[in-house]
Design an enzyme around this catalytic site. Structure first.
Site, PDB file in Angstrom:
ATOM      1  N   LEU A  95      -1.378  -2.604  -8.596  1.00 45.66           N
ATOM      2  CA  LEU A  95      -0.370  -3.512  -8.028  1.00 45.66           C
ATOM      3  C   LEU A  95      -0.617  -3.677  -6.528  1.00 45.66           C
ATOM      4  O   LEU A  95      -0.540  -2.720  -5.767  1.00 45.66           O
ATOM      5  CB  LEU A  95       1.034  -2.955  -8.256  1.00 45.66           C
ATOM      6  CG  LEU A  95       1.398  -2.628  -9.719  1.00 45.66           C
ATOM      7  CD1 LEU A  95       2.832  -2.119  -9.801  1.00 45.66           C
ATOM      8  CD2 LEU A  95       1.208  -3.844 -10.614  1.00 45.66           C
TER       9      LEU A  95
ATOM     10  N   ARG B 227       7.010  -3.536   5.730  1.00 40.89           N
ATOM     11  CA  ARG B 227       7.487  -2.421   6.560  1.00 40.89           C
ATOM     12  C   ARG B 227       6.406  -1.914   7.531  1.00 40.89           C
ATOM     13  O   ARG B 227       6.686  -1.214   8.481  1.00 40.89           O
ATOM     14  CB  ARG B 227       7.980  -1.277   5.659  1.00 40.89           C
ATOM     15  CG  ARG B 227       9.354  -1.540   5.077  1.00 40.89           C
ATOM     16  CD  ARG B 227       9.704  -0.580   3.964  1.00 40.89           C
ATOM     17  NE  ARG B 227       9.053  -0.916   2.697  1.00 40.89           N
ATOM     18  CZ  ARG B 227       9.190  -0.227   1.578  1.00 40.89           C
ATOM     19  NH1 ARG B 227       9.949   0.854   1.557  1.00 40.89           N
ATOM     20  NH2 ARG B 227       8.595  -0.603   0.461  1.00 40.89           N
TER      21      ARG B 227
ATOM     22  N   ARG C 260     -44.212  -2.202  47.145  1.00 40.36           N
ATOM     23  CA  ARG C 260     -43.087  -2.086  48.067  1.00 40.36           C
ATOM     24  C   ARG C 260     -43.640  -2.330  49.471  1.00 40.36           C
ATOM     25  O   ARG C 260     -44.854  -2.183  49.715  1.00 40.36           O
ATOM     26  CB  ARG C 260     -42.423  -0.704  47.975  1.00 40.36           C
ATOM     27  CG  ARG C 260     -43.313   0.428  48.380  1.00 40.36           C
ATOM     28  CD  ARG C 260     -42.659   1.793  48.137  1.00 40.36           C
ATOM     29  NE  ARG C 260     -43.481   2.849  48.685  1.00 40.36           N
ATOM     30  CZ  ARG C 260     -43.657   4.034  48.113  1.00 40.36           C
ATOM     31  NH1 ARG C 260     -43.076   4.316  46.960  1.00 40.36           N
ATOM     32  NH2 ARG C 260     -44.401   4.933  48.697  1.00 40.36           N
TER      33      ARG C 260
HETATM   34  C1  UD1 Z   1       8.302   1.913  -6.704  1.00 44.65           C
HETATM   35  C2  UD1 Z   1       9.067   2.385  -7.938  1.00 44.65           C
HETATM   36  C3  UD1 Z   1       9.803   3.682  -7.580  1.00 44.65           C
HETATM   37  C4  UD1 Z   1       8.809   4.725  -7.097  1.00 44.65           C
HETATM   38  C5  UD1 Z   1       7.990   4.176  -5.937  1.00 44.65           C
HETATM   39  C6  UD1 Z   1       6.866   5.126  -5.595  1.00 44.65           C
HETATM   40  C7  UD1 Z   1       9.739   0.378  -9.153  1.00 44.65           C
HETATM   41  C8  UD1 Z   1      10.863  -0.528  -9.493  1.00 44.65           C
HETATM   42  N1  UD1 Z   1      10.037   1.393  -8.339  1.00 44.65           N
HETATM   43  O1  UD1 Z   1       9.247   1.595  -5.694  1.00 44.65           O
HETATM   44  O2  UD1 Z   1      10.485   4.186  -8.734  1.00 44.65           O
HETATM   45  O3  UD1 Z   1       9.500   5.894  -6.714  1.00 44.65           O
HETATM   46  O4  UD1 Z   1       7.387   2.912  -6.280  1.00 44.65           O
HETATM   47  O5  UD1 Z   1       6.192   4.741  -4.427  1.00 44.65           O
HETATM   48  O6  UD1 Z   1       8.646   0.177  -9.620  1.00 44.65           O
HETATM   49  N2  UD1 Z   1       4.281  -5.066  -6.200  1.00 44.65           N
HETATM   50  C9  UD1 Z   1       3.706  -6.173  -6.746  1.00 44.65           C
HETATM   51  N3  UD1 Z   1       4.516  -7.185  -7.177  1.00 44.65           N
HETATM   52  C10 UD1 Z   1       5.865  -7.120  -7.094  1.00 44.65           C
HETATM   53  C11 UD1 Z   1       6.445  -5.969  -6.532  1.00 44.65           C
HETATM   54  C12 UD1 Z   1       5.630  -4.940  -6.105  1.00 44.65           C
HETATM   55  O7  UD1 Z   1       2.465  -6.262  -6.858  1.00 44.65           O
HETATM   56  O8  UD1 Z   1       6.515  -8.080  -7.502  1.00 44.65           O
HETATM   57  C13 UD1 Z   1       3.421  -3.963  -5.746  1.00 44.65           C
HETATM   58  C14 UD1 Z   1       3.514  -3.670  -4.269  1.00 44.65           C
HETATM   59  O9  UD1 Z   1       2.542  -4.426  -3.544  1.00 44.65           O
HETATM   60  C15 UD1 Z   1       3.233  -2.199  -4.198  1.00 44.65           C
HETATM   61  C16 UD1 Z   1       3.728  -1.670  -5.542  1.00 44.65           C
HETATM   62  O10 UD1 Z   1       3.844  -2.796  -6.400  1.00 44.65           O
HETATM   63  O11 UD1 Z   1       1.846  -1.918  -4.114  1.00 44.65           O
HETATM   64  C17 UD1 Z   1       5.075  -0.946  -5.450  1.00 44.65           C
HETATM   65  O12 UD1 Z   1       6.066  -1.844  -4.984  1.00 44.65           O
HETATM   66  P1  UD1 Z   1       7.191  -1.405  -3.962  1.00 44.65           P
HETATM   67  O13 UD1 Z   1       8.051  -2.585  -3.710  1.00 44.65           O
HETATM   68  O14 UD1 Z   1       6.574  -0.714  -2.819  1.00 44.65           O
HETATM   69  O15 UD1 Z   1       8.027  -0.378  -4.859  1.00 44.65           O
HETATM   70  P2  UD1 Z   1       8.881   0.826  -4.312  1.00 44.65           P
HETATM   71  O16 UD1 Z   1      10.151   0.304  -3.760  1.00 44.65           O
HETATM   72  O17 UD1 Z   1       8.061   1.684  -3.438  1.00 44.65           O
HETATM   73 MG    MG Z   2       6.261   1.417  -2.271  1.00 46.26          MG
END
Ligand code: UD1
Ligand code: MG
Length: 463
Positions: free
Chosen positions: A8, A15, A444
């Protein structure tokens, strides 16, 4: 049967507050996404299965794709136009890539967790295959669980509750979801479309696939540092410190001595041989090989270079894309620019700058010089203040000096120019014509001595 990995990487990483997309932000000079690529490569070897990787891209997908194309082979991408949640990100992979459903297992990882080891992923893989469950997530006990999904134990099994959706009591739970999962692919295919976004973020949470009435488990890992996710600059430097320290530890085990190791930065593929000593505030970047019994004194920066055994690089020297032979002494405060080659037993002293030049064995430039586009023969000595005038404003020209030459101090050679072997150039000369072997060159103005006339020039201050 083959295995899927879904990485992902579509989120913005807002942030971090930088323009670079998070997967390309670097930790020790390496983009975050490369750590995940390497982890999957190592894991594939360990479990002896082919892993087919799909990257979910969205925010700034062009730059991430360009990076992956230049560094990685055999991968697929799925494009998530709107970031509607981690569950949605996984769903669009199956919508867009028909063949994913044919794999036995699907790993899901994020592109922002550079510390995870292939050992841990292997343990996770063993637990899903041995226990015959449909999904496993890696969990750990966080010292500060804020921001993570909590593992909430139920009468039978557990649920993952996100920070925003948790009650105050649930927020006190320290066991959290790491965001690393392995699913049976059939379980994902059957349930991924059932996810709802009726939560406080209005997102489709992948974590909702973990419900108490399902055959799912959380595998608790002891080492919480391994799962550190990078969301802000403080976590980025925490990860950088941890990986740097690990690299230093591995080198220490190999007999390398670090004096104040916490001040040394190893930003790349760094190899150092037994018996070498690295003083404080040294920066080694990209591909650096330091052989055995080398001393790198304080404050040196070395990039993309090789230092052969028994050489000393004295304090505050800057070396880039160069090769230093055995038993050389360089610095203090020497500047070796790209394509410098010092063969064995050479000496380059303070305030000497060298560019695109070769010093044959035993040659020396001990003080205050610029040497560019030159070849210096064996055991030749370049005096203090020697300069190659290699640039005419349009082109660079070569200077070739034979072996056993002696070039007096404060001398300039105007390139292109060639000196044969055993040439002697008088100090203070500006030489613009080539000289044959054995010649003496002087250029020189003649000295005049006028006895008793110094008093005309020496002024004393009146009291
Ligand atoms: C997520 C988990 C949480 C876990 C944490 C660990 C979910 C709902 N929550 O939260 O339980 O404790 O990771 O770090 O999964 N991303 C996409 N597409 C999207 C949303 C996110 O590709 O639509 C990717 C982001 O780029 C990132 C990863 O997914 O690499 C995680 O997304 P993020 O929004 O950081 O989730 P957390 O709030 O950290
Ligand atoms: Mg995260």
């Amino acid at each position: 049967m083959e295995i899927n990995a879904i990485v992902l990487a579509a989120g913005k990483g807002s942030r971090l507050k930088v323009a670079t997309p998070k997967p390309l932000c670097t930790v020790l000079n390496k983009p975050l996404i490369d750590y995940t690529v390497e982890l999957l490569k190592e894991t594939s070897k360990k479990i002896d299965k082919k892993i087919n990787t799909t990257f979910v891209l969205g925010h700034d997908k062009e730059s991430i794709l360009a990076h992956l194309e230049s560094t990685t082979k055999n991968f697929a991408i799925a494009y998530q136009e709107e970031q509607l949640g981690t569950g949605h990100a996984v769903k669009i992979c199956f919508d867009q890539i028909e063949t994913l459903k044919d794999s036995e297992y699907t790993f899901v990882l994020c592109a922002d967790t550079p510390l995870i080891s292939s050992e841990s992923l292997n343990i996770l893989y063993s637990s899903i295959s041995e226990k015959g469950v449909d999904a496993v997530c890696a969990s750990f006990n966080a010292a500060n669980p804020t921001g993570y999904g909590r593992i909430i134990k139920m009468k039978t099994g557990f649920q993952i509750i996100e920070e925003k959706d948790a009650t105050n009591e649930q927020r006190t739970v320290r066991e959290v979801n790491s965001g690393v999962y392995i699913f049976k692919t059939s379980y994902l295919v059957n349930h991924i479309s059932d996810l709802k976004n009726n939560n406080s973020s209005n997102e489709f949470y992948l974590t909702d696939l973990f419900q108490e009435n399902q055959k799912v488990i959380a595998k608790l890992f002891e080492d919480s540092q391994e799962f550190l996710g990078i969301n802000d600059m403080a976590q980025l430097s925490e990860a950088e410190n941890l990986i740097n320290r690990k690299k230093i530890y591995d080198l220490q085990k190999n007999g390398v001595r670090f004096i104040l190791p916490e001040t040394v930065y190893l930003g790349g593929n760094i190899e150092i041989g037994t018996g070498s000593v690295i003083y404080p505030n040294v920066t080694l970047e990209e591909d650096v090989t330091i052989e055995s019994n080398v001393k790198i004194e304080a404050g040196c920066t070395i990039k993309n270079s090789k230092i052969k055994s028994n050489s000393i690089i004295k304090a505050s020297s800057y070396i880039e894309k160069s090769i230093i032979g055995e038993n050389c002494k360089v610095g203090p405060m020497a500047h070796l620019r790209p394509e410098t080659v010092l063969e064995n037993d050479c000496r380059v002293g303070n305030f000497v700058e060298i560019k695109k030049s070769t010093f044959k064995q035993g040659s020396k430039a001990s003080h205050l010089s610029y040497i560019g586009d030159a070849q210096i023969g064996e055991k030749s000595n370049l005096g203090c203040g020697f300069i190659t005038c290699n640039y005419d404003g349009a082109d660079k020209h070569k200077t070739i000096i034979g072996k056993n030459c002696f070039i007096g101090s404060d001398t300039q050679l105007i390139a292109p120019i060639t000196l044969g072997d055993e040439v002697y150039i008088a100090s203070g000369s500006t030489i613009n014509k080539s000289l044959p072997t054995g010649a003496f060159g002087i250029a020189r103005s003649r000295q005049q001595t006028k006895e008793g006339q110094a008093k005309k020039f020496i002024k004393t201050k009146e009291k």
